[in-house]
Design a protein around this motif. Structure first.
Motif, mmCIF file in Angstrom:
data_model
loop_
_atom_site.group_PDB
_atom_site.id
_atom_site.type_symbol
_atom_site.label_atom_id
_atom_site.label_comp_id
_atom_site.label_asym_id
_atom_site.label_seq_id
_atom_site.Cartn_x
_atom_site.Cartn_y
_atom_site.Cartn_z
ATOM 1 N N MET A 1 0.841 -1.202 0.000
ATOM 2 C CA MET A 1 0.000 0.000 0.000
ATOM 3 C C MET A 1 0.879 1.255 0.000
ATOM 4 N N LEU A 2 0.344 2.348 -0.570
ATOM 5 C CA LEU A 2 1.109 3.607 -0.639
ATOM 6 C C LEU A 2 1.278 4.204 0.759
ATOM 7 N N ASP A 3 2.290 5.055 0.912
ATOM 8 C CA ASP A 3 2.566 5.641 2.228
ATOM 9 C C ASP A 3 1.481 6.629 2.666
ATOM 10 N N GLN A 4 1.178 7.593 1.798
ATOM 11 C CA GLN A 4 0.297 8.682 2.236
ATOM 12 C C GLN A 4 -0.607 9.157 1.113
ATOM 13 N N ALA A 28 -8.761 18.043 -5.539
ATOM 14 C CA ALA A 28 -7.911 16.952 -6.011
ATOM 15 C C ALA A 28 -7.280 16.199 -4.842
ATOM 16 N N TRP A 29 -6.444 15.252 -5.170
ATOM 17 C CA TRP A 29 -5.698 14.478 -4.165
ATOM 18 C C TRP A 29 -4.284 14.258 -4.672
ATOM 19 N N LEU A 30 -3.394 13.926 -3.745
ATOM 20 C CA LEU A 30 -2.005 13.661 -4.105
ATOM 21 C C LEU A 30 -1.508 12.512 -3.234
ATOM 22 N N ALA A 31 -0.904 11.515 -3.866
ATOM 23 C CA ALA A 31 -0.402 10.355 -3.115
ATOM 24 C C ALA A 31 1.123 10.358 -3.120
ATOM 25 N N ILE A 32 1.679 10.002 -1.944
ATOM 26 C CA ILE A 32 3.136 10.015 -1.752
ATOM 27 C C ILE A 32 3.582 8.598 -1.432
ATOM 28 N N ASP A 33 4.672 8.170 -2.070
ATOM 29 C CA ASP A 33 5.244 6.876 -1.712
ATOM 30 C C ASP A 33 6.766 6.984 -1.785
ATOM 31 N N ALA A 44 -11.632 9.516 -8.015
ATOM 32 C CA ALA A 44 -11.282 8.365 -7.173
ATOM 33 C C ALA A 44 -9.785 8.353 -6.856
ATOM 34 N N ALA A 45 -9.461 8.207 -5.551
ATOM 35 C CA ALA A 45 -8.071 8.234 -5.105
ATOM 36 C C ALA A 45 -7.646 6.843 -4.655
ATOM 37 N N PRO A 46 -6.344 6.529 -4.722
ATOM 38 C CA PRO A 46 -5.871 5.230 -4.237
ATOM 39 C C PRO A 46 -5.879 5.179 -2.707
ATOM 40 N N GLU A 47 -5.756 4.004 -2.173
ATOM 41 C CA GLU A 47 -5.692 3.873 -0.712
ATOM 42 C C GLU A 47 -4.248 3.997 -0.244
ATOM 43 N N ALA A 48 -4.097 4.461 1.009
ATOM 44 C CA ALA A 48 -2.746 4.618 1.562
ATOM 45 C C ALA A 48 -2.758 4.299 3.043
ATOM 46 N N GLU A 49 -1.576 4.057 3.585
ATOM 47 C CA GLU A 49 -1.435 3.779 5.022
ATOM 48 C C GLU A 49 -2.006 4.922 5.843
ATOM 49 N N LEU A 50 -1.690 6.145 5.375
ATOM 50 C CA LEU A 50 -2.102 7.336 6.116
ATOM 51 C C LEU A 50 -2.884 8.233 5.173
ATOM 52 N N GLY A 397 8.437 13.669 1.526
ATOM 53 C CA GLY A 397 7.378 12.872 2.159
ATOM 54 C C GLY A 397 7.284 13.036 3.651
ATOM 55 N N ASN A 398 8.252 13.679 4.285
ATOM 56 C CA ASN A 398 8.213 13.842 5.749
ATOM 57 C C ASN A 398 7.608 15.185 6.134
ATOM 58 N N TRP A 399 6.682 15.149 7.057
ATOM 59 C CA TRP A 399 6.060 16.389 7.557
ATOM 60 C C TRP A 399 7.010 17.016 8.548
ATOM 61 N N LEU A 400 7.448 18.255 8.302
ATOM 62 C CA LEU A 400 8.439 18.893 9.184
ATOM 63 C C LEU A 400 7.750 19.671 10.303
#
Ligand code: DI6
Ligand code: FE
Length: 400
Positions: A1-4, A28-33, A44-50, A397-400
């Motif tokens: 599964m994608l990260d976020q 819209a949506w944006l997926a990060i891996d 429609a957006a993909p599923e992610a861990e978070l 990908g890291n939230w600062l």
């Protein structure tokens, strides 16, 4: 599964393949891996861990300051007073002030002093949403001192969450040891400093100050030949105070960027297009020097040459640790549109650092360097000064 997955956001993609102004994708949506932008879209957006609800905020690429002299010793407040009394930058430089006085203060500073001063200024940039900064040497002007500056730049990148691009600017000014012997100094730059920086992998690019108070086009050409021989990219401070044809020279070497360019002739803009060289605008220096000669913006736009905007943060001509203010100045002083200004500190700034395939847009495969903004329209990023700060900063990908 994608990260976020970040959903319920408006994406300021700046991707030229997105036809709307600012490459905007609403709702819209944006997926990060794995630190990269995996996918983005509407519907429609993909599923992610978070999954994060963006609550209708905007997301832009994080900001890139592509021209910065972050590391120096001392300050030039005294010179600022002299300039306010009417003495010119060149006059002060000829009298031994200017860059030479910062060189003396930088050489006299300890590594720790240089590091701490630079760290403070860097933090100011990062707080605004900058996650990539170019750092130039150029206040050491000897083999050891130039390499020392670049090592401090590298050290900053290990201790802060930032990508630092390093640029060797040994040909910034003539060091006192070489008074009246500029060609001998250029020999040292070409034969020792550039090769050493290349071997130690301390520099991504080589820069010059092509100017009456700097170096001649012939001397700059020699520096560029040495840079090329060591596979380092080329940038130039050109046409800042006068027109010596420096931009044309940088273009001849397929340089990444020509910076300042107030005195660039409209007729020379075509050379930049041929070589895909970015025109880097530095309104902080224009402002601080009370310059009146404007860069040939209309011709640059007409030729479809990429324009970047940067702080030129330095103690003499641009004591400006705010890329956001530079964005505003680019609009007010140079007439850029807020969209051009934003592209100037993202998409085109990445290009000016040779990072287009990694940074500067919201596009599949690029680094997930993102800013969340609680705004109603992207023009707000250039409009105010110190009005809106990023609501969140995400780097790789890291939230600062
Ligand atoms: N042009 C500038 O604006 C800075 N360097 C350059 O080549 C000025 C650097 C300084 O005055 O310390
Ligand atoms: Fe500069």
């Amino acid at each position: 599964m994608l990260d976020q997955l970040i959903e319920n956001v408006h994406l300021i993609t700046l991707d030229p393949e997105q036809p709307a102004a600012y490459g905007l994708l609403e709702n819209a949506w944006l997926a990060i891996d794995q630190g990269k932008i995996h996918s983005l879209g509407q519907g429609a957006a993909p599923e992610a861990e978070l999954t994060v609800d963006g609550q209708g905020q905007f997301i832009s690429p994080a900001l890139i300051d592509c021209h910065n002299h972050l590391i120096w010793g001392g300050n030039r407040a005294q010179e600022f007073e002299w300039r306010l009394q009417g003495r010119s930058y060149q006059e002060i430089a000829k009298a031994g002030g200017g860059i030479a006085s910062t060189v003396a203060a930088t050489r006299a500073a300890t590594d720790e002093e240089l590091y701490q001063g630079a760290a403070q200024r860097l933090q100011a940039l990062l707080d605004e949403g900058v996650t990539t900064v170019e750092v130039k040497s150029g206040y050491g002007l000897s083999l050891e001192q130039e390499l020392r500056m670049l090592r401090i730049a590298k050290q900053l990148s290990t201790e802060f969450s930032v990508h630092i691009s390093t640029t060797l600017l040994a040909a910034h000014a003539l060091p006192p040891e070489f008074k009246d012997n500029a060609d001998a100094y250029i020999d040292l730059v070409c034969r020792e400093i550039i090769p050493a920086a290349a071997v130690e992998k301390l520099a991504d690019a080589v820069d010059v100050f092509c100017e009456g108070v700097g170096f001649t086009p012939d001397q700059c050409r020699r520096v560029f030949e040495a840079a090329k021989a060591h596979s380092l990219a080329i940038k130039g401070h050109v046409e800042q105070l006068s027109d010596l044809g420096g931009a044309k020279l940088v273009a001849e070497f397929d340089g990444w960027s020509v910076d300042h360019i107030e005195y660039l002739q409209a007729g020379d803009v075509a050379h930049l297009k041929e070589s895909d060289t970015v025109a880097v605008l530095l309104p902080g220096a224009f402002y601080s020097l009370k310059e009146t000669q404007l860069p040939p913006i209309a011709a640059i736009r007409e030729a479809n040459v990429a324009m970047a905007v940067a702080t030129d943060l330095n103690p003499g001509t641009s004591p400006l640790a705010s890329l956001r203010l530079a964005m505003n100045q680019a609009c007010v002083l140079f007439g850029l549109t807020p969209e051009e200004s934003l592209r100037g500190v993202t998409q085109h700034a990445a290009q000016a650092l040779g990072l287009s395939s990694q940074k500067g847009m919201l596009k599949v495969g690029l680094d997930a360097d993102l800013l969340m903004w609680n705004i109603g329209h992207p023009s707000e990023l250039s409009y105010g000064f110190n009005l809106v700060k990023p609501a969140a900063i995400i780097r790789e990908g890291n939230w600062l």
